[in-house]
Design a protein around this motif. Structure first.
Motif, short mmCIF file in Angstrom:
data_model
loop_
_atom_site.label_atom_id
_atom_site.label_comp_id
_atom_site.label_asym_id
_atom_site.label_seq_id
_atom_site.Cartn_x
_atom_site.Cartn_y
_atom_site.Cartn_z
N ASN A 14 0.84 -1.20 0.00
CA ASN A 14 0.00 0.00 0.00
C ASN A 14 0.87 1.25 0.00
OD1 ASN A 14 -2.24 1.65 0.15
ND2 ASN A 14 -2.36 1.54 2.38
N LEU A 15 1.43 1.53 -1.15
CA LEU A 15 2.29 2.70 -1.32
C LEU A 15 1.50 3.84 -1.95
CD1 LEU A 15 5.50 0.96 -2.72
CD2 LEU A 15 5.26 2.01 -0.47
N PRO A 16 1.83 5.09 -1.62
CA PRO A 16 1.16 6.21 -2.28
C PRO A 16 1.57 6.31 -3.74
CG PRO A 16 2.98 7.02 -0.93
CD PRO A 16 2.85 5.54 -0.64
N ALA A 17 0.75 7.02 -4.50
CA ALA A 17 1.04 7.17 -5.93
C ALA A 17 2.38 7.84 -6.17
CB ALA A 17 -0.08 7.97 -6.61
N THR A 18 2.82 8.68 -5.22
CA THR A 18 4.12 9.34 -5.39
C THR A 18 5.26 8.34 -5.38
OG1 THR A 18 4.05 9.81 -3.01
CG2 THR A 18 3.41 11.58 -4.48
N SER A 19 5.12 7.28 -4.60
CA SER A 19 6.14 6.23 -4.61
C SER A 19 6.22 5.56 -5.98
CB SER A 19 5.83 5.16 -3.54
OG SER A 19 5.94 5.66 -2.24
N TRP A 50 3.06 16.07 -10.28
CA TRP A 50 3.73 16.28 -9.00
C TRP A 50 5.07 16.94 -9.23
CZ3 TRP A 50 7.27 12.20 -6.67
CH2 TRP A 50 7.55 12.44 -5.32
N GLN A 56 11.21 14.79 -0.41
CA GLN A 56 10.16 13.84 -0.80
C GLN A 56 10.71 12.72 -1.66
OE1 GLN A 56 7.55 16.95 -2.45
NE2 GLN A 56 5.91 16.14 -1.17
N GLU A 60 10.61 8.71 -0.61
CA GLU A 60 10.02 7.66 -1.43
C GLU A 60 11.05 6.59 -1.77
OE1 GLU A 60 6.94 7.58 -1.59
OE2 GLU A 60 6.52 9.65 -1.01
N ASP A 106 -7.25 6.74 -9.53
CA ASP A 106 -7.94 7.81 -8.83
C ASP A 106 -8.34 8.90 -9.82
OD1 ASP A 106 -7.54 6.58 -6.36
OD2 ASP A 106 -5.56 7.52 -6.12
#
Length: 229
Positions: A14-19, A50, A56, A60, A106
């Motif tokens: 469950n990683l964020p989209a930025t990862s 982004w 950041q 990541e 998303d």
């Protein structure tokens, strides 16, 4: 130690989209530093998703390395302080491919600071709102030019063909932002003319609607939506 199970056989973390965006930059299979990745983001995904800070990017990368999706090493040149380079692993390539193909997408979330100011236009002066829009037009023009320049640069490498067409989309997007802002400058005069005819609430220093009117409007809107279904 990272599991040898491939991403296609396991659930994605469950990683964020930025990862996934950072991992995607490494998916071109080049060994890059955090600085390189920041620059790459500024040349590409900045225009449509982004614009990360250096902190950041490194945050990541640590997450990705923890999951075994990237490896890193320190490169030393001529005795100078080394820099850490990151490279995608086979598991990382499998994971970002699986995420790109199978993860839920998303819907775009628009957080438009300029439109928030226009929405609050009854608390401002029309001339100030127009100045805000003119500043936004300058920004959109600058981003359009930069996207166009980076699109031309991407044309030099066939492997960047998809990056190139997204940059082309970005160029068109900022052109449309400029056109919409120009139209909105004209719309401000229309809004101001409408408000000038309303006298309720003048004692507050700005025009306001009668208390509770929004509930009546909501009923009308919901009825209209129901007719459209």
């Amino acid at each position: 130690m990272a599991s040898t199970e491939s991403a296609s056989e396991a659930e994605l973390p469950n990683l964020p989209a930025t990862s996934w965006a950072v991992l995607g930059m490494l998916a071109f299979d080049e060994e890059l530093s955090g600085y390189d990745l920041k620059k790459w983001a500024d040349w590409s995904i900045k225009f449509f998703y982004w614009s990360p800070s250096f902190s950041q990017v490194y945050t990541e990368l640590k997450k990705l390395e923890k999951h075994g999706f990237v490896t890193s090493r320190v490169q030393h040149d001529n005795g100078v302080r080394g820099r850490r380079l990151y490279k995608i692993t086979e598991a990382g390539t499998d994971a970002v491919r699986k995420w790109s193909n199978e993860a839920p997408i998303d819907p775009p979330i628009l957080k438009h600071g300029v439109m928030l100011r226009i929405w609050l236009g009854h608390l401002n002066k029309p001339d100030r709102l127009k100045d805000i829009l003119r500043e936004h037009i300058e920004y959109a023009e600058k981003m359009e030019r930069r996207a166009a320049a980076d699109e031309r640069g991407a044309a030099e490498e066939p492997a960047w063909a998809y990056s190139r067409i997204v940059l082309r989309w970005s160029e068109r997007y900022y052109a449309s932002e400029r056109a919409l802002a120009l139209q909105l400058i004209e719309d401000i005069d229309e809004a101001e003319a409408t408000i000038s005819r309303v006298k309720v609430g003048d004692e507050a220093g700005f025009t306001k609607s009668p208390p509770g009117l929004w509930r009546e409007v909501e009923r009308h809107v919901e009825a209209y939506k129901g007719d459209q279904d």
